[in-house]
Design a protein around this motif. Structure first.
Motif, PDB file in Angstrom:
ATOM      1  N   GLY A 194       0.851  -1.186   0.000  1.00  0.00           N
ATOM      2  CA  GLY A 194       0.000   0.000   0.000  1.00  0.00           C
ATOM      3  C   GLY A 194       0.884   1.232   0.000  1.00  0.00           C
ATOM      4  N   TRP A 195       0.550   2.176  -0.837  1.00  0.00           N
ATOM      5  CA  TRP A 195       1.299   3.433  -0.899  1.00  0.00           C
ATOM      6  C   TRP A 195       0.349   4.559  -0.522  1.00  0.00           C
ATOM      7  N   HIS A 196       0.900   5.530   0.146  1.00  0.00           N
ATOM      8  CA  HIS A 196       0.160   6.747   0.457  1.00  0.00           C
ATOM      9  C   HIS A 196       0.957   7.912  -0.098  1.00  0.00           C
ATOM     10  N   VAL A 197       0.298   8.724  -0.877  1.00  0.00           N
ATOM     11  CA  VAL A 197       0.919   9.924  -1.426  1.00  0.00           C
ATOM     12  C   VAL A 197       0.401  11.110  -0.622  1.00  0.00           C
ATOM     13  N   GLU A 198       1.319  11.918  -0.138  1.00  0.00           N
ATOM     14  CA  GLU A 198       0.938  13.132   0.570  1.00  0.00           C
ATOM     15  C   GLU A 198       1.047  14.300  -0.395  1.00  0.00           C
ATOM     16  N   LEU A 199       0.016  15.126  -0.416  1.00  0.00           N
ATOM     17  CA  LEU A 199       0.014  16.337  -1.237  1.00  0.00           C
ATOM     18  C   LEU A 199      -0.282  17.524  -0.338  1.00  0.00           C
ATOM     19  N   GLU A 200       0.532  18.548  -0.472  1.00  0.00           N
ATOM     20  CA  GLU A 200       0.299  19.798   0.255  1.00  0.00           C
ATOM     21  C   GLU A 200       0.249  20.930  -0.754  1.00  0.00           C
ATOM     22  N   PHE A 201      -0.651  21.861  -0.511  1.00  0.00           N
ATOM     23  CA  PHE A 201      -0.849  22.966  -1.442  1.00  0.00           C
ATOM     24  C   PHE A 201      -0.601  24.295  -0.747  1.00  0.00           C
ATOM     25  N   SER A 202      -0.111  25.247  -1.526  1.00  0.00           N
ATOM     26  CA  SER A 202      -0.002  26.620  -1.035  1.00  0.00           C
ATOM     27  C   SER A 202      -0.347  27.548  -2.197  1.00  0.00           C
ATOM     28  N   GLU A 203      -0.850  28.697  -1.844  1.00  0.00           N
ATOM     29  CA  GLU A 203      -1.219  29.685  -2.860  1.00  0.00           C
ATOM     30  C   GLU A 203      -0.599  31.017  -2.484  1.00  0.00           C
ATOM     31  N   GLU A 204       0.025  31.623  -3.477  1.00  0.00           N
ATOM     32  CA  GLU A 204       0.597  32.958  -3.295  1.00  0.00           C
ATOM     33  C   GLU A 204       0.239  33.782  -4.517  1.00  0.00           C
ATOM     34  N   GLY A 205      -0.626  34.742  -4.329  1.00  0.00           N
ATOM     35  CA  GLY A 205      -1.083  35.545  -5.450  1.00  0.00           C
ATOM     36  C   GLY A 205      -1.834  34.691  -6.446  1.00  0.00           C
ATOM     37  N   HIS A 206      -1.361  34.688  -7.685  1.00  0.00           N
ATOM     38  CA  HIS A 206      -2.011  33.927  -8.759  1.00  0.00           C
ATOM     39  C   HIS A 206      -1.382  32.549  -8.965  1.00  0.00           C
ATOM     40  N   ARG A 207      -0.491  32.151  -8.074  1.00  0.00           N
ATOM     41  CA  ARG A 207       0.249  30.893  -8.242  1.00  0.00           C
ATOM     42  C   ARG A 207      -0.127  29.894  -7.152  1.00  0.00           C
ATOM     43  N   THR A 208      -0.477  28.681  -7.576  1.00  0.00           N
ATOM     44  CA  THR A 208      -0.740  27.579  -6.651  1.00  0.00           C
ATOM     45  C   THR A 208       0.387  26.571  -6.807  1.00  0.00           C
ATOM     46  N   SER A 209       0.929  26.116  -5.695  1.00  0.00           N
ATOM     47  CA  SER A 209       2.003  25.122  -5.689  1.00  0.00           C
ATOM     48  C   SER A 209       1.509  23.850  -5.008  1.00  0.00           C
ATOM     49  N   ALA A 210       1.974  22.722  -5.509  1.00  0.00           N
ATOM     50  CA  ALA A 210       1.691  21.434  -4.891  1.00  0.00           C
ATOM     51  C   ALA A 210       3.009  20.727  -4.634  1.00  0.00           C
ATOM     52  N   ALA A 211       3.137  20.162  -3.454  1.00  0.00           N
ATOM     53  CA  ALA A 211       4.298  19.341  -3.106  1.00  0.00           C
ATOM     54  C   ALA A 211       3.789  17.937  -2.838  1.00  0.00           C
ATOM     55  N   ALA A 221      -2.070  17.610 -10.187  1.00  0.00           N
ATOM     56  CA  ALA A 221      -1.894  16.705 -11.328  1.00  0.00           C
ATOM     57  C   ALA A 221      -0.476  16.791 -11.868  1.00  0.00           C
ATOM     58  N   ARG A 222       0.064  17.988 -11.946  1.00  0.00           N
ATOM     59  CA  ARG A 222       1.433  18.155 -12.450  1.00  0.00           C
ATOM     60  C   ARG A 222       2.452  17.538 -11.491  1.00  0.00           C
ATOM     61  N   ALA A 223       2.230  17.666 -10.200  1.00  0.00           N
ATOM     62  CA  ALA A 223       3.127  17.045  -9.221  1.00  0.00           C
ATOM     63  C   ALA A 223       3.043  15.524  -9.331  1.00  0.00           C
ATOM     64  N   LEU A 224       1.844  14.983  -9.502  1.00  0.00           N
ATOM     65  CA  LEU A 224       1.673  13.537  -9.630  1.00  0.00           C
ATOM     66  C   LEU A 224       2.282  13.013 -10.925  1.00  0.00           C
ATOM     67  N   MET A 225       2.208  13.791 -12.008  1.00  0.00           N
ATOM     68  CA  MET A 225       2.855  13.384 -13.259  1.00  0.00           C
ATOM     69  C   MET A 225       4.373  13.321 -13.078  1.00  0.00           C
ATOM     70  N   ASP A 226       4.935  14.290 -12.358  1.00  0.00           N
ATOM     71  CA  ASP A 226       6.369  14.278 -12.075  1.00  0.00           C
ATOM     72  C   ASP A 226       6.715  13.062 -11.215  1.00  0.00           C
ATOM     73  N   LEU A 227       5.891  12.786 -10.216  1.00  0.00           N
ATOM     74  CA  LEU A 227       6.107  11.632  -9.343  1.00  0.00           C
ATOM     75  C   LEU A 227       6.058  10.331 -10.155  1.00  0.00           C
ATOM     76  N   ALA A 228       5.100  10.226 -11.059  1.00  0.00           N
ATOM     77  CA  ALA A 228       4.981   9.036 -11.908  1.00  0.00           C
ATOM     78  C   ALA A 228       6.218   8.855 -12.773  1.00  0.00           C
ATOM     79  N   SER A 229       6.735   9.931 -13.323  1.00  0.00           N
ATOM     80  CA  SER A 229       7.935   9.866 -14.153  1.00  0.00           C
ATOM     81  C   SER A 229       9.137   9.400 -13.326  1.00  0.00           C
TER      82      SER A 229
END
Length: 90
Positions: free
Chosen positions: A6-23, A59-67
């Motif tokens: 079993g795998w668990h992926v943790e995602l955290e989000f932050s927003e600054e102005g017009h930019r959203t980041s996901a880790a 989605a972009r963070a998960l695509m990077d993780l998949a790669s």
């Protein structure tokens, strides 16, 4: 059918102005951790829909993780077989 892993992926989000980041963080059973980031930019004329920015950045963070996971798996195949298991370009 029995669960093998079993795998668990943790995602955290932050927003600054017009930019959203996901880790993203994935901890594997072999002790390795894979980390990835994804970003989304909202055009100033777009409505402030935080959820949409999270979905795109996530989605972009998960695509990077998949790669990264594919690269890791192919590296293990290459090491065990002594041959290249994939083309160098994705």
């Amino acid at each position: 059918m029995a669960t093998l892993a079993g795998w668990h992926v943790e995602l955290e989000f932050s927003e600054e102005g017009h930019r959203t980041s996901a880790a993203a963080l994935l901890r594997l059973q072999d002790g390795n951790e894979l980390k990835a980031r994804g970003y989304a930019m909202r055009h100033p004329s777009d409505l402030g829909q935080l959820r949409v920015g999270e979905e795109i950045a996530g989605a972009r963070a998960l695509m990077d993780l998949a790669s990264q996971l594919l690269d890791k798996a192919h590296g293990e195949i290459d090491e065990a077989s002594g041959r290249q298991s994939r083309p160098l370009t994705h």
